[in-house]
Design an enzyme around this catalytic site. Structure first.
Site, PDB file in Angstrom:
ATOM      1  N   MET A  46      30.388  11.620  29.631  1.00 40.13           N
ATOM      2  CA  MET A  46      30.962  10.865  30.752  1.00 40.13           C
ATOM      3  C   MET A  46      31.835   9.723  30.235  1.00 40.13           C
ATOM      4  O   MET A  46      32.183   8.807  30.977  1.00 40.13           O
ATOM      5  CB  MET A  46      29.861  10.326  31.660  1.00 40.13           C
ATOM      6  N   GLY A  47      32.177   9.770  28.939  1.00 39.90           N
ATOM      7  CA  GLY A  47      33.063   8.750  28.374  1.00 39.90           C
ATOM      8  C   GLY A  47      32.345   7.474  27.998  1.00 39.90           C
ATOM      9  O   GLY A  47      31.113   7.438  27.911  1.00 39.90           O
ATOM     10  N   ASN A  48      33.127   6.421  27.737  1.00 40.83           N
ATOM     11  CA  ASN A  48      32.603   5.160  27.191  1.00 40.83           C
ATOM     12  C   ASN A  48      31.784   5.465  25.926  1.00 40.83           C
ATOM     13  O   ASN A  48      30.600   5.153  25.828  1.00 40.83           O
ATOM     14  CB  ASN A  48      31.768   4.399  28.225  1.00 40.83           C
ATOM     15  N   HIS A  61      30.174   6.082  22.187  1.00 41.68           N
ATOM     16  CA  HIS A  61      29.569   5.291  21.116  1.00 41.68           C
ATOM     17  C   HIS A  61      29.142   6.246  20.006  1.00 41.68           C
ATOM     18  O   HIS A  61      29.400   7.464  20.093  1.00 41.68           O
ATOM     19  CB  HIS A  61      28.388   4.469  21.657  1.00 41.68           C
ATOM     20  N   HIS A  69      27.503   9.660  20.854  1.00 35.18           N
ATOM     21  CA  HIS A  69      28.422  10.739  21.224  1.00 35.18           C
ATOM     22  C   HIS A  69      29.126  11.300  19.982  1.00 35.18           C
ATOM     23  O   HIS A  69      29.265  12.519  19.827  1.00 35.18           O
ATOM     24  CB  HIS A  69      29.493  10.216  22.195  1.00 35.18           C
ATOM     25  N   GLN A  94      25.950  13.738  40.173  1.00 32.36           N
ATOM     26  CA  GLN A  94      24.667  13.415  39.551  1.00 32.36           C
ATOM     27  C   GLN A  94      24.252  11.955  39.759  1.00 32.36           C
ATOM     28  O   GLN A  94      23.225  11.531  39.248  1.00 32.36           O
ATOM     29  CB  GLN A  94      24.686  13.764  38.062  1.00 32.36           C
ATOM     30  N   GLY A 101      22.302  15.459  23.615  1.00 34.87           N
ATOM     31  CA  GLY A 101      21.447  14.500  22.924  1.00 34.87           C
ATOM     32  C   GLY A 101      20.012  14.542  23.433  1.00 34.87           C
ATOM     33  O   GLY A 101      19.764  14.720  24.626  1.00 34.87           O
ATOM     34  N   LYS A 130      18.338  11.978  23.560  1.00 33.16           N
ATOM     35  CA  LYS A 130      18.229  10.734  24.325  1.00 33.16           C
ATOM     36  C   LYS A 130      17.933  11.050  25.791  1.00 33.16           C
ATOM     37  O   LYS A 130      17.145  10.372  26.442  1.00 33.16           O
ATOM     38  CB  LYS A 130      19.543   9.951  24.182  1.00 33.16           C
ATOM     39  N   LEU A 189      21.374   3.930  21.616  1.00 35.37           N
ATOM     40  CA  LEU A 189      22.730   3.667  22.101  1.00 35.37           C
ATOM     41  C   LEU A 189      22.920   4.327  23.460  1.00 35.37           C
ATOM     42  O   LEU A 189      22.443   5.435  23.697  1.00 35.37           O
ATOM     43  CB  LEU A 189      23.771   4.198  21.110  1.00 35.37           C
TER      44      LEU A 189
END
Ligand code: AMP
Length: 274
Positions: free
Chosen positions: A26-28, A30, A33, A57, A144, A146, A181
Site C-alpha cells: 500500500m506504499g509508504n 520501508h 517492504h 479493506q 510479510g 508481520k 517496521l
C-alpha cells in the site's frame, strides 16, 4: 523500473515474462517492504510490485483518508531494490464500478483476532489480492509475517481456489529497539515512538516463558494485557495460538503469539513465532 497505471499496460509489459514474483503493497515503503522485493529477486527473473491503498479493506472509521502516500520516494526504493515493473493504478482503474464480487475468507479465520477487530478487513484484502493475482499472474507471491493472519488467509485462499501461485512468508523487519517496521509508525508522536517497543518486548517475554515450559497460556495473555494497559495502551488482544490455523494453542503444535494494541490513536500489531 517501469510504472504502469493501467492493467492493459502492465499486461502488455509482462506478456513474455517467464517467471514473475509479485509483492503487493500500500506504499509508504520501508525496509520491511524492501526485504520482500529483495527476496522476490531470488525467486524470479521479473519482480513486480504494486502500490494501491485498498479502500475495501479499511473500516469506515479507519485511516484510509490519512494513510501516508509517498509515491516518489516509494518509486526510488523499489527501483533500487530491483523491481522491474510497478503497478500503481488509481481507484477508477481497479474499481471502475463498485466491486460486487468478493472473496470471503473462511469464517474460522475471519472471525478471530484481526478479523474480529476489523470486520470485513480480510474480505477486502482477499478480494484485492485475488484481483491483483489475476492481473499480474505471478508464479510466486511474497507477503510479510508481520501481518500473520493476512498471510494465512492468502495461503488458504490460494490453496482452496487452486490458484497456481507459490506463497512465500517473509520474516518481520524491525527497528533496532525491536519495533516492527510499519507505515503506521509514522503516526506516533516522539513519546509514543519511545514507548512503542514495549509491544515487542511483551511478545518476546511470552515466547521465552513458553519456550521455558510455561503452559498457562491464558495467564500469560492476561498478564501482558494488563501490563500494556498500565503502560497506557489500549490492547485489543494478546493471544497465543497455533501457527498453522491460529486456533487455540495446544502443547504439541508450533505456536505464535500475536498482539494488537492502540497507543494513543495509532493501532499497532505484532507477532512472534515461538
Ligand atoms: P502494506 O504496505 O502494509 O500492505 O504491506 C505490504 C507487505 O509488506 C505485506 O506483505 C506486509 O506483511 C509486508 N510488511 C509490512 N511490514 C513489514 C515488516 N516490518 N517486515 C516484513 N514485511 C512487512
Amino acid at each position: 523500473m517501469q510504472v504502469h497505471r493501467s492493467i492493459q499496460s502492465l499486461r502488455a509489459a509482462l506478456k513474455n515474462a517467464r517467471r514473475i514474483a509479485f509483492a503487493p503493497t500500500m506504499g509508504n515503503l520501508h525496509a520491511g517492504h524492501v526485504s520482500l522485493m529483495e527476496q522476490a529477486r531470488h525467486h524470479s527473473e521479473t519482480v513486480v510490485s504494486s502500490i494501491f491503498v485498498n479502500r475495501l479493506q479499511f473500516g469506515p472509521n479507519e485511516d484510509f483518508d490519512k494513510y501516508p502516500r509517498t509515491f516518489e520516494a516509494d518509486c526510488a526504493q523499489l527501483d533500487a531494490a530491483g523491481v522491474a515493473h510497478l503497478f500503481a493504478p488509481d481507484e477508477a482503474e481497479l474499481y471502475p464500478a463498485p466491486q460486487q464480487y468478493f472473496i470471503s475468507p473462511a469464517q474460522a479465520q475471519d472471525s478471530i483476532l484481526e478479523g474480529a477487530c476489523r470486520p470485513g478487513h480480510f474480505r477486502g484484502v482477499a478480494t484485492v489480492v485475488a484481483k491483483l493475482f489475476n492481473i499480474v499472474q505471478p508464479h510466486v507471491a511474497l507477503f510479510g509475517k508481520k501481518d500473520y493472519q493476512q498471510l494465512m488467509v492468502i495461503r488458504n485462499m490460494v490453496r482452496e481456489l487452486a490458484m497456481p501461485i507459490e506463497i512465500i512468508g517473509c520474516e518481520t523487519i524491525r527497528a533496532s529497539d525491536g519495533l516492527a517496521l510499519s507505515s503506521r509508525n509514522g503516526y506516533l508522536s516522539p513519546d509514543e515512538r519511545a514507548e512503542a517497543p514495549r509491544l515487542h518486548r511483551q511478545l518476546a517475554a511470552i515466547a521465552e516463558a513458553v519456550r521455558a515450559g510455561r503452559q498457562d497460556f491464558s495467564a500469560l495473555e492476561v498478564a501482558a494485557v494488563s501490563h500494556l494497559r498500565e503502560a497506557g495502551w489500549a490492547p485489543d488482544y494478546v493471544a497465543i495460538r497455533r501457527q498453522q490455523d491460529l486456533q487455540a494453542a495446544d502443547a504439541r503444535s508450533p505456536l505464535v503469539v500475536l498482539a494488537a494494541a492502540r497507543l494513543g490513536t495509532t493501532r499497532l500489531i505484532d507477532n512472534l513465532e515461538i
